[in-house]
Design a protein around this motif. Structure first.
Motif, PDB file in Angstrom:
ATOM      1  N   THR B 152       0.843  -1.203   0.000  1.00  0.00           N
ATOM      2  CA  THR B 152       0.000   0.000   0.000  1.00  0.00           C
ATOM      3  C   THR B 152       0.876   1.251   0.000  1.00  0.00           C
ATOM      4  OG1 THR B 152      -0.151   0.176   2.409  1.00  0.00           O
ATOM      5  CG2 THR B 152      -1.793  -1.235   1.336  1.00  0.00           C
ATOM      6  N   GLN B 194      -4.458  10.538   6.327  1.00  0.00           N
ATOM      7  CA  GLN B 194      -3.460  11.007   5.362  1.00  0.00           C
ATOM      8  C   GLN B 194      -2.372  11.746   6.117  1.00  0.00           C
ATOM      9  OE1 GLN B 194      -4.685  12.287   1.583  1.00  0.00           O
ATOM     10  NE2 GLN B 194      -3.007  13.720   1.263  1.00  0.00           N
ATOM     11  N   PHE B 202      -6.399  14.765   6.864  1.00  0.00           N
ATOM     12  CA  PHE B 202      -7.696  14.431   6.279  1.00  0.00           C
ATOM     13  C   PHE B 202      -8.218  13.103   6.835  1.00  0.00           C
ATOM     14  CE2 PHE B 202      -9.874  11.941   2.928  1.00  0.00           C
ATOM     15  CZ  PHE B 202     -10.972  12.749   2.691  1.00  0.00           C
ATOM     16  N   ASN B 204     -12.292  10.816   6.930  1.00  0.00           N
ATOM     17  CA  ASN B 204     -13.577  10.816   6.232  1.00  0.00           C
ATOM     18  C   ASN B 204     -14.524   9.803   6.883  1.00  0.00           C
ATOM     19  OD1 ASN B 204     -15.722  10.697   4.435  1.00  0.00           O
ATOM     20  ND2 ASN B 204     -14.423  10.638   2.599  1.00  0.00           N
ATOM     21  N   HIS B 228      -7.303   5.128  -7.058  1.00  0.00           N
ATOM     22  CA  HIS B 228      -7.262   6.597  -7.039  1.00  0.00           C
ATOM     23  C   HIS B 228      -8.459   7.160  -6.272  1.00  0.00           C
ATOM     24  CE1 HIS B 228      -7.220  10.736  -8.821  1.00  0.00           C
ATOM     25  NE2 HIS B 228      -5.916  10.539  -8.709  1.00  0.00           N
ATOM     26  N   GLU B 229      -9.629   6.570  -6.506  1.00  0.00           N
ATOM     27  CA  GLU B 229     -10.833   7.066  -5.828  1.00  0.00           C
ATOM     28  C   GLU B 229     -10.845   6.637  -4.357  1.00  0.00           C
ATOM     29  OE1 GLU B 229     -12.766   9.446  -7.178  1.00  0.00           O
ATOM     30  OE2 GLU B 229     -11.214   9.298  -8.721  1.00  0.00           O
ATOM     31  N   VAL B 231      -8.119   6.424  -2.517  1.00  0.00           N
ATOM     32  CA  VAL B 231      -7.219   7.410  -1.889  1.00  0.00           C
ATOM     33  C   VAL B 231      -7.951   8.742  -1.705  1.00  0.00           C
ATOM     34  CG1 VAL B 231      -5.124   8.792  -2.220  1.00  0.00           C
ATOM     35  CG2 VAL B 231      -5.081   6.331  -2.685  1.00  0.00           C
ATOM     36  N   ARG B 232      -8.728   9.135  -2.706  1.00  0.00           N
ATOM     37  CA  ARG B 232      -9.488  10.387  -2.581  1.00  0.00           C
ATOM     38  C   ARG B 232     -10.388  10.342  -1.335  1.00  0.00           C
ATOM     39  NH1 ARG B 232     -10.803  13.881  -6.225  1.00  0.00           N
ATOM     40  NH2 ARG B 232     -10.448  12.531  -8.009  1.00  0.00           N
ATOM     41  N   GLN B 233     -11.075   9.211  -1.129  1.00  0.00           N
ATOM     42  CA  GLN B 233     -12.063   9.101  -0.053  1.00  0.00           C
ATOM     43  C   GLN B 233     -11.432   8.767   1.294  1.00  0.00           C
ATOM     44  OE1 GLN B 233     -15.268   9.770  -0.221  1.00  0.00           O
ATOM     45  NE2 GLN B 233     -15.397  10.065  -2.427  1.00  0.00           N
ATOM     46  N   THR B 236      -4.225   9.036   1.648  1.00  0.00           N
ATOM     47  CA  THR B 236      -3.090   8.299   1.064  1.00  0.00           C
ATOM     48  C   THR B 236      -2.720   7.078   1.891  1.00  0.00           C
ATOM     49  OG1 THR B 236      -1.756  10.009   2.122  1.00  0.00           O
ATOM     50  CG2 THR B 236      -1.920  10.097  -0.273  1.00  0.00           C
ATOM     51  N   GLN B 237      -2.925   7.139   3.209  1.00  0.00           N
ATOM     52  CA  GLN B 237      -2.652   5.954   4.037  1.00  0.00           C
ATOM     53  C   GLN B 237      -3.933   5.198   4.377  1.00  0.00           C
ATOM     54  OE1 GLN B 237      -0.824   8.974   4.679  1.00  0.00           O
ATOM     55  NE2 GLN B 237       0.696   7.963   3.391  1.00  0.00           N
ATOM     56  N   GLU B 240      -4.899   1.672   3.211  1.00  0.00           N
ATOM     57  CA  GLU B 240      -4.660   0.428   3.959  1.00  0.00           C
ATOM     58  C   GLU B 240      -5.934  -0.392   4.150  1.00  0.00           C
ATOM     59  OE1 GLU B 240      -0.926   1.883   6.789  1.00  0.00           O
ATOM     60  OE2 GLU B 240      -2.969   2.034   7.531  1.00  0.00           O
TER      61      GLU B 240
END
Lengths: 120, 279
Positions: B152, B194, B202, B204, B228-229, B231-233, B236-237, B240
């Motif tokens: 990851t 993140q 960030f 969510n 990619h989506e 990670v958006r939601q 970046t971590q 996992e």
């Protein structure tokens, strides 16, 4: 910033986010290799004793060296640094992920911690 | 016949280890997270697993960018923890179950996965902290471990769909294993967080709730999004969550949720703990 603004729109770049991909991994290899060496206590000591010499040993690029010298986390990421490896560099200075978060967002550490608490 | 008794999922943030080390479990900051664990302890005491098949990601202890496997399966007699560079204690080593590891590897390759096999593998906080949370103060762990690593860290990451399929292949391996073990599946990491970039900090809650709501009964819903989506939601971590998705696959076709705890924040992370049983 609202959560909607932080999420952005599907298919578009993610706001304030750099994906650590092959291009970043190539660019950042020397910096990340140096940071990986900091798993060993002796290497952390060697860095503290002679930062310039230690960075030279790992052949950091001038941009990487400058970002490390200036403790510029966003600069390190722009130079290909990966946060999991950079965290080991931050650890040498006794900095945790809230400190590093504050450095990247331009907030004080107190304000960054409050921002995290405010999401409860 | 071996039995898969259930699955345990938890965040693995390093600062949890610091809180345990300081005995800060009852501090107002940490208590809402640690309050999720008495139920986990009770469940483990009842289920008495003796093997753990785990899904987690390495954070630059065992793997560096010189060789970065998408999927890695440990097949060692023993797995040691080591200094990760920022002051956590070195945790108790884990005993392996190499025969079961190789059985899992055989099934994965038969199912057309191509894992890296590791007869030596350091395990980092992503395993040690979930173990410390599950069996606090244990001198030695009550389970032998088959650790499965998922990349990851360096994109491209395997898709959520692929991770769920990997887990399902592991489940097939466990079904055909002739031993008498009681197996717990463990998925670690997440949920949303993140650490890097201007978006550091960030989290969510809405996306995490979606993931937790779908995990037991509709895990395929978690594979709708591209990496990619995700990670958006999730951050970046927060990606996992792939470890959770793979672990859910390994639990088997149907499952029910028996426990959930969710708390924002622990460190920079939305802390989450869940227990699922086969249904």
């Amino acid at each position: 910033m609202t959560i909607a603004a932080m999420i952005g729109k599907p298919g578009k770049p993610i706001p304030g986010t750099t994906l650590f991909d092959g291009e970043a991994a190539r660019k950042g290899y020397a910096l990340n290799a140096m940071c990986y060496s900091f798993n060993e206590a002796a290497n952390r000591q060697a860095f503290l004793a002679d930062e310039e010499g230690y960075c030279a040993r790992y052949r950091l690029t001038p941009g990487q060296r400058r970002a490390v010298a200036e403790r510029d986390v966003l600069g390190m990421i722009a130079a290909g640094g990966n946060i999991y490896y950079l965290a080991k560099l931050a650890g040498i200075f006794g900095l945790n992920v809230q400190d590093v978060g504050a450095m990247q967002t331009g907030m004080s550490v107190a304000a960054f911690k409050q921002m995290l608490l405010d999401q409860a | 016949m071996a039995e898969v008794v259930g699955a345990y999922f938890t965040s693995h943030v390093p600062s949890i280890g610091g809180a345990i080390h300081r005995g800060a479990q009852d501090d107002p900051y940490w208590k809402p997270f640690f309050d999720g664990f008495p139920r986990v302890h009770e469940w483990l005491a009842e289920m008495k697993p003796d093997v753990a098949v785990t899904f987690s990601n390495d954070h630059g202890l065992n793997f560096f960018l010189d060789k970065m496997p998408t999927f890695a399966v440990g097949a060692a007699e023993e797995y040691h923890n080591a200094d990760e560079g920022w002051g956590l204690p070195v945790y108790t080593s884990m005993k392996g179950h190499p025969a079961l590891s190789w059985h899992v590897i055989e099934q994965l390759v038969a199912d057309e996965f191509d894992p890296v096999t590791c007869q030596e593998m350091l395990v980092d906080h992503a395993l040690s902290i979930p173990f410390e949370l599950a069996w606090p103060g244990a001198d030695q762990w009550p389970v032998r471990v088959v650790p499965i690593g998922i990349n990851t860290v360096q994109h491209p990451l395997p898709s959520a769909r692929r991770c769920l399929a990997l887990g399902r292949s592991v489940h097939r391996a466990l079904q055909s294993w002739q031993g008498a073990e009681r197996i717990v599946i463990i998925g670690t990491g997440g949920l949303s967080h993140q650490l890097d970039g201007e978006r550091a900090g960030f989290m969510n809650r809405e996306y995490d709730t979606f993931c937790m709501d779908k995990l037991a009964a509709e895990p395929d819903a978690l594979t709708r999004d591209s990496i990619h989506e995700i990670v958006r939601q999730a951050g970046t971590q927060g990606v996992e969550v792939l470890n959770w998705i793979a672990a859910r696959g390994a639990l088997g076709p149907s499952a029910r949720e028996i426990h959930r705890n969710y708390h924002i924040p622990i460190s920079n992370t939305a802390g989450a703990t869940m227990l699922l049983e086969p249904a």
